[in-house]
Scaffold this active site. Structure first.
Site, PDB file in Angstrom:
ATOM      1  N   SER A 143       7.350 -10.208  -3.307  1.00 45.26           N
ATOM      2  CA  SER A 143       7.807  -9.160  -2.408  1.00 45.26           C
ATOM      3  C   SER A 143       7.334  -9.467  -0.993  1.00 45.26           C
ATOM      4  CB  SER A 143       7.233  -7.806  -2.840  1.00 45.26           C
ATOM      5  OG  SER A 143       7.490  -6.820  -1.847  1.00 45.26           O
ATOM      6  N   TYR A 157       0.088  -2.706  -5.139  1.00 40.55           N
ATOM      7  CA  TYR A 157       1.312  -3.470  -5.449  1.00 40.55           C
ATOM      8  C   TYR A 157       1.378  -4.730  -4.588  1.00 40.55           C
ATOM      9  CZ  TYR A 157       6.384  -4.451  -5.304  1.00 40.55           C
ATOM     10  OH  TYR A 157       7.621  -5.054  -5.334  1.00 40.55           O
TER      11      TYR A 157
END
Ligand code: NAP
Length: 248
Positions: A143, A157
């Site tokens: 990501s 995350y």
């Protein structure tokens, strides 16, 4: 012989788009899912209706027993593995790190870090020419959060995705001489269900003005990058993280 691709978390979003595109490019595809059997079966049905080969396989990537079964079932159904996409991942509601609890972190780390480690290990055991395999490719779905850190929202995350980037870099060097290329993609804001799981279904539209390309991305745009990294066109590319984030 037809190449066989296992994609984790392929019932929805980026994984499902990658499965569909891979099948159109000639791959036989194992569509892994966690809970949503009907969604995974719909991906498989669409591929088969188009003349492709695919199978839906349940399994929690955070469970070693499930991962071992997933790889065995993939090869039993479709033949020897050629490639892996570590796509399964979870988000949790936005909050500062000081408000997070350990249960959240255990789930986050188990799915987003332990899962890819387990799947990479099982893929290398099958693909490595040193271990009798034919070589192959792995793509890890990271990501842009790994670069940006996601302060005030989900630092946990982002940290998991940072670990995935480092795994990609190290494993790429470790198995390069064994016929395996390992790369990653770092999507930015993509229209999928994931943002609802993070507590804000409309998140991409809220932030899109801050993205240089002035819009959110579609799962198919990430799938195209993944398929390129898996393909022979990327034969001299390994240990690379490809940003698919609209310039962000
Ligand atoms: P999504 O639409 O929420 O889909 C998540 C997929 O992962 C589903 O197929 C789900 O299966 C599966 N999954 C969840 N936990 C699992 C587990 N423990 N074991 C196996 N499968 C599991 O997500 P997405 O947005 O497509 O995200 C895919 C990847 O892209 C993730 O790694 C995510 O971090 C990354 N990413 C997404 C964005 C974005 O903006 N969407 C941005 C950057 C990176 P079920 O359907 O069975 O629940």
């Amino acid at each position: 012989m037809q190449k066989v691709l296992l994609i984790t978390g392929a019932s929805r979003g980026i994984g499902a788009a990658t499965a569909s595109l891979a099948a159109r490019r000639g791959w036989a595809v194992a569509v892994n899912y966690h809970r949503q059997h009907d969604a995974a079966q719909a991906v498989v049905d669409a591929i088969r209706a188009d003349g492709g080969r695919a199978v839906a396989l349940a399994g929690d990537v955070a469970s070693e027993a499930d991962v071992l079964r997933l790889f065995a079932d993939t090869e039993a159904a479709l033949g020897p593995l050629s490639a892996l996409v570590n796509n399964a991942g979870v988000l949790a509601p936005q909050m500062p790190l000081a408000d997070m609890d350990v249960v959240r972190w255990q789930r986050m780390l188990a799915t987003n870090v332990l899962g890819p480690l387990l799947c990479c290990r099982e893929a290398v055991r099958r693909l490595s020419t040193r271990l009798g395999g034919q070589g192959g490719a792995i793509v890890n779905v990271s990501s842009a959060a790994a670069r940006l850190g996601s302060p005030g929202e989900y630092v946990d995350y982002a940290a998991c995705k940072g670990a995935l980037d480092t795994l990609t870099l190290g494993l790429a060097k470790e198995v390069a001489a064994e016929g395996i290329r390992v790369n990653g993609v770092r999507p930015g804001f993509i229209y999928t269900d994931m943002h609802a799981d993070g507590g804000e279904p409309g998140r991409v539209d809220r932030v899109k003005a801050g993205i240089p390309l002035q819009r959110g991305g579609q799962p198919e745009e990430v799938a195209a990058a993944i398929l390129w990294l898996l393909s022979d066109e990327a034969s001299f590319t390994t240990g690379h993280m490809l940003d698919v984030a609209g310039g962000r």
